[in-house]
Enzyme design. Structure first.
Site, PDB file in Angstrom:
ATOM      1  N   GLU A   1      -5.790  28.466  88.135  1.00  0.00           N
ATOM      2  CA  GLU A   1      -5.464  27.217  87.450  1.00  0.00           C
ATOM      3  C   GLU A   1      -4.138  27.278  86.690  1.00  0.00           C
ATOM      4  O   GLU A   1      -4.115  27.161  85.455  1.00  0.00           O
ATOM      5  CB  GLU A   1      -6.596  26.824  86.493  1.00  0.00           C
ATOM      6  CG  GLU A   1      -7.934  26.644  87.181  1.00  0.00           C
ATOM      7  CD  GLU A   1      -9.056  26.221  86.218  1.00  0.00           C
ATOM      8  OE1 GLU A   1      -8.778  26.076  85.019  1.00  0.00           O
ATOM      9  OE2 GLU A   1     -10.184  26.041  86.677  1.00  0.00           O
TER      10      GLU A   1
ATOM     11  N   GLU B   1     -14.616  27.682  91.790  1.00  0.00           N
ATOM     12  CA  GLU B   1     -15.394  27.416  90.566  1.00  0.00           C
ATOM     13  C   GLU B   1     -16.036  26.051  90.682  1.00  0.00           C
ATOM     14  O   GLU B   1     -15.390  25.094  91.110  1.00  0.00           O
ATOM     15  CB  GLU B   1     -14.509  27.384  89.307  1.00  0.00           C
ATOM     16  CG  GLU B   1     -14.009  28.721  88.858  1.00  0.00           C
ATOM     17  CD  GLU B   1     -13.179  28.642  87.568  1.00  0.00           C
ATOM     18  OE1 GLU B   1     -13.369  27.693  86.768  1.00  0.00           O
ATOM     19  OE2 GLU B   1     -12.340  29.524  87.383  1.00  0.00           O
TER      20      GLU B   1
HETATM   21  O1  IFM Z   1     -14.184  28.463  81.681  1.00  0.00           O
HETATM   22  C1  IFM Z   1     -13.227  27.798  82.464  1.00  0.00           C
HETATM   23  C2  IFM Z   1     -12.510  28.767  83.369  1.00  0.00           C
HETATM   24  O2  IFM Z   1     -11.887  29.778  82.645  1.00  0.00           O
HETATM   25  C3  IFM Z   1     -11.449  28.052  84.160  1.00  0.00           C
HETATM   26  N1  IFM Z   1     -11.999  26.903  84.835  1.00  0.00           N
HETATM   27  C4  IFM Z   1     -12.793  25.994  84.072  1.00  0.00           C
HETATM   28  C5  IFM Z   1     -13.886  26.734  83.324  1.00  0.00           C
HETATM   29  C6  IFM Z   1     -14.730  25.748  82.493  1.00  0.00           C
HETATM   30  O3  IFM Z   1     -13.924  25.088  81.592  1.00  0.00           O
END
Ligand code: IFM
Length: 448
Positions: A170, A353
C-alpha cells in the site's frame, strides 16, 4: 447462509489461501537485537498521533513467541502466510547489515516451510528506519536507492525459499496518508510532498526488481496496492467523472504508471502544481514487468461531484464494520472486472488483504465475531463471482492472522481471526478463525 458452489475454483488448489500480518503491527521487541528506531516508533512517541498513546513496543510480542505463532498458523490449515520484514532490524545503521535481524526472519521462513506453509514476503510495510526519515524519508530520492540495496540484501539471503516477494504494501498509505492527510507517519499534510513520496516509492519498487529477480529467479515478484472503488451517487456525468477521478487519484495513481509508464493524465492536468520532480527514464523503471499485483480490499466509497467537480464522499447508512467502513462485497467483484478493462496487460492478482474490524470481546473463552465471519463469507462469494466473470485471481489472504496494532487507531480496532489478550498475550481462535479452519479442512478433504 454461506453457499459457495461445490465446484467453485476457490475450493480447488492451486488457489492459495493465507493469513497476513505486518512486522510493526505484531512483532514488538522494538529495541531487541540491534533493531533501530522506525518512523512509526517516532510517530507513536509523538503526543496526539496514535489513539490512547499506544505504540508498537510490545504489540503481540510475536518476536518472542515465534514458534507458538507458527504452530497457530499451521492449526488454521492455510497454504500460505504473508508477513513483512522490518527494515530497521536488517539495516539498523546505513550500510550495516544485522545478522540477528536476518536470523529472526530465517527462523520464520524455515519454520513455515517445515510446516508446509508457503512464505509470502513483503519488503516494506511502512516501518522506514528513522535515520532515513532524518534525511528526508520518501521525499529524498536517495531513499529509493537505499530501498533497492536493502531489497537486494534480503532476496540474496532468502532467495527461492520465499515463494512470493512484494516490494511494497500500500504505497498509497505511505505517500498519501503519511504526507497528504498526515494521520500516518511521518505525519505531513502537503500535496506536493505526497506526490513526490509516491513517485519515489514507485521508483524504489522498479529499481529493486532486477536484483530481486536475479536473487530469486523462481519466486514471483510484485507489489501490493490498496483500492477503494468509487460509486457515483447519481447517474449524472458529473458524479460519474468525480467518482472515476477519485479512483485515479487513489489506487490507480499507483497502478496506472506500473501498467502504462505514465501517471493518470486527468489527475496530472488537475494537479499540475503538485506533480513530482522526475528524472528521464523513471517511468520506464517503474513500469518494469511484474508477476502479480496484490490487491487489498476492505470497502467502497460513494462520490458526488462537489465544487469544481471535485469528488466529495457521501456517507452511507448501510452496515459498517467497527472501524466505520461500509460492508460492500460487490465492489470487490466490480474492482476485478474494472481493472481488467482499464489495464489489459494486468498480471495475475492475489487478494493480499481482506477483512473486518470486529471488536467483539472474549466471553467464557469464546469470541463470537459473527459480523466478521459473515464479512468473510460474503467476500468469498464476491471472489467466486469475480473468478466466474473471468478474473485471474490466484489467491486470497485474510487480514489478519491476529488482533494487532492498527496504526493511528492503536489497539482499539481488532482485525484478527485470532483474539489477542494484550495483558497476557494469550491467543484464542475466534469464531471467524473456526470458520476458516472448517472451510480449509473441507477443501483439504476433497483433495484426498
Ligand atoms: O492494518 C492495515 C494494514 O496494515 C494495511 N491494510 C489495511 C489494514 C487495516 O486497516
Amino acid at each position: 447462509m454461506f453457499v459457495l458452489p461445490s465446484d467453485s475454483t476457490l475450493r480447488q488448489k492451486p488457489f492459495v489461501f493465507g493469513v497476513a500480518t505486518a512486522s510493526f503491527q505484531i512483532e514488538g521487541a522494538n529495541t531487541a537485537d540491534g533493531r533501530c528506531e522506525s518512523i512509526w516508533d517516532r510517530f507513536c512517541a509523538t503526543p496526539g498521533k496514535v489513539l490512547n498513546g499506544d505504540d508498537g513496543s510490545v504489540a503481540c510480542d510475536h518476536y518472542n513467541r515465534l514458534e507458538q505463532d507458527l504452530d497457530l498458523i499451521q492449526e488454521l490449515g492455510v497454504d500460505a502466510y504473508r508477513f513483512s520484514i522490518a527494515w530497521p532490524r536488517i539495516e539498523p545503521m546505513p550500510g550495516q547489515w544485522n545478522e540477528a535481524g536476518f536470523q529472526f526472519y530465517e527462523r520464520l521462513i524455515d519454520g513455515l516451510i517445515a510446516r508446509g506453509i508457503q512464505p509470502y514476503l513483503t519488503l516494506y510495510h511502512w516501518d522506514l528506519p528513522q535515520y532515513l526519515e532524518d534525511k528526508g524519508g520518501w521525499i529524498n530520492r536517495e531513499t529509493a536507492y537505499a530501498f533497492a540495496t536493502y531489497a537486494n540484501k534480503v532476496t540474496e539471503r532468502f532467495g527461492d525459499k520465499v515463494v512470493s516477494y512484494a516490494t511494497f504494501n500500500e504505497p498509497l498509505c505511505s505517500a498519501f496518508v503519511g504526507y497528504r492527510w498526515g494521520s500516518h507517519a511521518p505525519g505531513y499534510q502537503d500535496e506536493r510532498l505526497a506526490y513526490q513520496a509516491a513517485h519515489h516509492l514507485l521508483l524504489a519498487h522498479g529499481l529493486a526488481l532486477p536484483s530481486m529477480r536475479n536473487n530469486a529467479s523462481n519466486a514471483q515478484h510484485g507489489i501490493v496496492l490498496n483500492f477503494t472503488p468509487a460509486y457515483p451517487l447519481t447517474d449524472s456525468e458529473a458524479d460519474k467523472q468525480a467518482a472515476r477521478f477519485s479512483e485515479l487519484d487513489g489506487g490507480d495513481w499507483f497502478l496506472h504508471p506500473l501498467m502504462t509508464a505514465e501517471y493518470p493524465p486527468e489527475v496530472v492536468a488537475a494537479h499540475t502544481e503538485f506533480m513530482p520532480t522526475q528524472m528521464p527514464g523513471d517511468l520506464a523503471i517503474i513500469a518494469r514487468p511484474i508477476d502479480f499485483i496484490g490487491v487489498n480490499y476492505y470497502t467502497r466509497c460513494v462520490i458526488k461531484a462537489g465544487d469544481n467537480g471535485k469528488p466529495d464522499v457521501v456517507e452511507q447508512s448501510s452496515p459498517k464494520t467497527d472501524i466505520g467502513w461500509e460492508i460492500y462485497p460487490d465492489a470487490l467483484t466490480r474492482l476485478m472486472s474494472d481493472m481488467k478493462i482499464h489495464y489489459p496487460n494486468l498480471p495475475p492478482i492475489f487478494i493480499t488483504e481482506n477483512g473486518a474490524a470486529d471488536n467483539t470481546e472474549k466471553v467464557d473463552g469464546q469470541v463470537n465475531d459473527d459480523m466478521r465471519t459473515d464479512y468473510y463469507q460474503q467476500h468469498l462469494l464476491a471472489v467466486h463471482n469475480a473468478l466466474a466473470d473471468g478474473a485471474d485471481i490466484r489467491g486470497y489472504f485474510a487480514w489478519s492472522l491476529m488482533d494487532n496494532f492498527e496504526w493511528a487507531y492503536g489497539y482499539s480496532q481488532r482485525f484478527g481471526i485470532v483474539h489477542v489478550d494484550y495483558a497476557t498475550q494469550q491467543r484464542t481462535v475466534k469464531k471467524s478463525g473456526q470458520f476458516w479452519q472448517a472451510f480449509l479442512a473441507a477443501r483439504a478433504a476433497t483433495e484426498r
